[in-house]
Scaffold this active site. Structure first.
Site, PDB file in Angstrom:
ATOM      1  N   ASP A   1       4.327   3.732   6.645  1.00 27.83           N
ATOM      2  CA  ASP A   1       3.248   3.459   7.322  1.00 27.83           C
ATOM      3  C   ASP A   1       4.340   2.211   8.585  1.00 27.83           C
ATOM      4  O   ASP A   1       5.633   2.128   8.514  1.00 27.83           O
ATOM      5  CB  ASP A   1       1.996   2.278   7.196  1.00 27.83           C
ATOM      6  CG  ASP A   1       2.663   0.836   7.242  1.00 27.83           C
ATOM      7  OD1 ASP A   1       3.564   0.798   6.139  1.00 27.83           O
ATOM      8  OD2 ASP A   1       2.346  -0.278   8.091  1.00 27.83           O
TER       9      ASP A   1
ATOM     10  N   LYS B   1       0.856  -0.989  -0.339  1.00 23.42           N
ATOM     11  CA  LYS B   1      -0.572   0.111  -0.007  1.00 23.42           C
ATOM     12  C   LYS B   1       0.485   1.064  -0.361  1.00 23.42           C
ATOM     13  O   LYS B   1       0.111   2.268  -0.774  1.00 23.42           O
ATOM     14  CB  LYS B   1      -0.021   0.052   1.012  1.00 23.42           C
ATOM     15  CG  LYS B   1      -2.372  -0.961   1.586  1.00 23.42           C
ATOM     16  CD  LYS B   1      -2.496  -0.851   2.644  1.00 23.42           C
ATOM     17  CE  LYS B   1      -2.615  -2.509   3.331  1.00 23.42           C
ATOM     18  NZ  LYS B   1      -3.359  -2.492   4.836  1.00 23.42           N
ATOM     19  N   GLY B   2       1.778   1.290   0.440  1.00 23.69           N
ATOM     20  CA  GLY B   2       2.767   2.458   0.378  1.00 23.69           C
ATOM     21  C   GLY B   2       3.178   3.310  -0.569  1.00 23.69           C
ATOM     22  O   GLY B   2       3.562   4.640   0.102  1.00 23.69           O
TER      23      GLY B   2
ATOM     24  N   ARG C   1       0.066   6.771   7.804  1.00 27.82           N
ATOM     25  CA  ARG C   1       0.066   6.560   6.205  1.00 27.82           C
ATOM     26  C   ARG C   1      -0.449   7.409   5.685  1.00 27.82           C
ATOM     27  O   ARG C   1       0.260   8.456   4.478  1.00 27.82           O
ATOM     28  CB  ARG C   1      -0.486   5.670   5.582  1.00 27.82           C
ATOM     29  CG  ARG C   1      -0.175   4.276   5.775  1.00 27.82           C
ATOM     30  CD  ARG C   1      -0.565   3.097   4.857  1.00 27.82           C
ATOM     31  NE  ARG C   1      -1.042   2.347   5.318  1.00 27.82           N
ATOM     32  CZ  ARG C   1       0.561   1.173   4.750  1.00 27.82           C
ATOM     33  NH1 ARG C   1       1.227   2.045   4.000  1.00 27.82           N
ATOM     34  NH2 ARG C   1      -0.142   0.095   5.330  1.00 27.82           N
TER      35      ARG C   1
ATOM     36  N   LYS D   1      17.080   3.545   1.556  1.00 20.78           N
ATOM     37  CA  LYS D   1      17.760   3.834   3.248  1.00 20.78           C
ATOM     38  C   LYS D   1      19.074   2.708   3.007  1.00 20.78           C
ATOM     39  O   LYS D   1      18.808   1.909   2.418  1.00 20.78           O
ATOM     40  CB  LYS D   1      17.724   2.674   4.098  1.00 20.78           C
ATOM     41  CG  LYS D   1      16.417   4.162   4.714  1.00 20.78           C
ATOM     42  CD  LYS D   1      15.492   2.761   6.104  1.00 20.78           C
ATOM     43  CE  LYS D   1      14.180   2.837   6.611  1.00 20.78           C
ATOM     44  NZ  LYS D   1      14.150   1.747   7.073  1.00 20.78           N
TER      45      LYS D   1
ATOM     46  N   GLU E   1       7.010   2.657  -6.995  1.00 20.26           N
ATOM     47  CA  GLU E   1       7.579   2.473  -4.915  1.00 20.26           C
ATOM     48  C   GLU E   1       8.238   2.894  -3.849  1.00 20.26           C
ATOM     49  O   GLU E   1       8.837   3.965  -3.791  1.00 20.26           O
ATOM     50  CB  GLU E   1       8.731   1.269  -4.784  1.00 20.26           C
ATOM     51  CG  GLU E   1       9.469   0.133  -3.630  1.00 20.26           C
ATOM     52  CD  GLU E   1       7.574  -0.286  -3.355  1.00 20.26           C
ATOM     53  OE1 GLU E   1       7.000  -0.138  -3.132  1.00 20.26           O
ATOM     54  OE2 GLU E   1       8.467  -1.790  -2.783  1.00 20.26           O
TER      55      GLU E   1
ATOM     56  N   VAL F   1      10.464   5.378   9.055  1.00 19.35           N
ATOM     57  CA  VAL F   1       9.792   6.549   8.308  1.00 19.35           C
ATOM     58  C   VAL F   1       8.845   6.011   8.441  1.00 19.35           C
ATOM     59  O   VAL F   1       8.284   5.164   7.314  1.00 19.35           O
ATOM     60  CB  VAL F   1      10.738   7.332   7.385  1.00 19.35           C
ATOM     61  CG1 VAL F   1      11.954   7.587   7.458  1.00 19.35           C
ATOM     62  CG2 VAL F   1      11.096   6.503   6.379  1.00 19.35           C
TER      63      VAL F   1
ATOM     64  N   ASP G   1      14.404  -1.046   1.207  1.00 21.06           N
ATOM     65  CA  ASP G   1      15.319  -0.828   2.476  1.00 21.06           C
ATOM     66  C   ASP G   1      16.373  -2.146   1.939  1.00 21.06           C
ATOM     67  O   ASP G   1      17.706  -1.739   1.183  1.00 21.06           O
ATOM     68  CB  ASP G   1      13.776  -1.708   3.438  1.00 21.06           C
ATOM     69  CG  ASP G   1      14.572  -1.265   4.427  1.00 21.06           C
ATOM     70  OD1 ASP G   1      15.512  -0.856   5.189  1.00 21.06           O
ATOM     71  OD2 ASP G   1      14.137  -1.946   5.453  1.00 21.06           O
TER      72      ASP G   1
END
Ligand code: IMP
Ligand code: MG
Length: 192
Positions: free
Chosen positions: A172, A56-57, A178, A144, A112, A166, A116
């Site tokens: 989230d 969902k990000g 969010r 990151k 996206e 974050v 990470d």
């Protein structure tokens, strides 16, 4: 800290440590990414260019980026899960929902929220590459670099950030935060 910053800090939700990227900063960078993408895909036909948002990000990033593009395109989504409800990774990625549109022969831009370890994007690359798109690129809002475990190329990048958890602007923690309009670091006590 001066009075203004003190006041800003007091207005933040209790779990938030500090604001890393404010609304204006995000907006300016997303606009710049959209300009670059629009220039690169100049002349493309609507049915050939497909943005695929990773749920969902990425939903807010995708909405803003998409509306700033000056080239015609279509939008689709894929839902993955890699983390349970905590800030940990196993490297295991699972598909929850596939795209509706056909990827074969189309120019695909994966959208996206954050890179990470790199496992999620790596999984997506493999998945879509096997479906024979005309081209395959990625637009990633945050990365990151210190956390990277597998190497994946990013074609369009928003910001490099330090190794902190974050939230906000779609991102989230356990499905919370969010809809904050900025991107903020969570207090370490919340996720450790
Ligand atoms: P990767 O597979 O380790 O690269 O993880 C990528 C996914 O982990 C992202 O799509 C996010 O959903 C999630 N993620 C990683 N770091 C953060 C963070 O700081 N905040 C929110 N979600 C994150
Ligand atoms: Mg994600």
């Amino acid at each position: 800290m001066n009075e203004k910053n003190e006041q800003k800090k007091l207005d933040l939700p209790d779990s938030i440590d500090y604001v890393l990227l404010d609304e204006a900063t995000i907006k300016a960078q997303v606009r710049q990414m959209a300009e670059e993408i629009s220039a690169d895909y100049e002349g493309i036909h609507n049915e050939d260019f497909l943005l695929i948002g990773v749920l969902k990000g990425s939903f807010i990033f995708l909405a803003d980026l998409s509306r700033r593009l000056t080239v015609p395109h279509r939008v689709d989504f894929i839902a993955l899960s890699s983390y349970a409800d905590k800030a940990e990774t196993t490297g295991a990625v699972r598909m929850i929902m596939d795209t509706r549109a056909d990827v074969a022969g189309r120019h695909i831009l994966i959208v996206e929220d954050i890179l990470d370890t790199g496992y999620t994007l790596k999984y997506l690359y493999r998945l879509f590459d096997a479906r024979q798109p005309a081209s395959l690129r990625t637009a990633v809002l945050l990365t990151k670099p210190d956390r990277r475990e597998v190497d994946v190329p990013i074609d369009y990048l928003g910001f490099e950030i330090p190794n902190v958890w974050v939230v906000g602007y779609g991102l989230d923690y356990a499905d919370r935060f969010r809809t904050l309009p900025y991107i903020a670091a969570l207090k370490p006590r919340v996720y450790s």
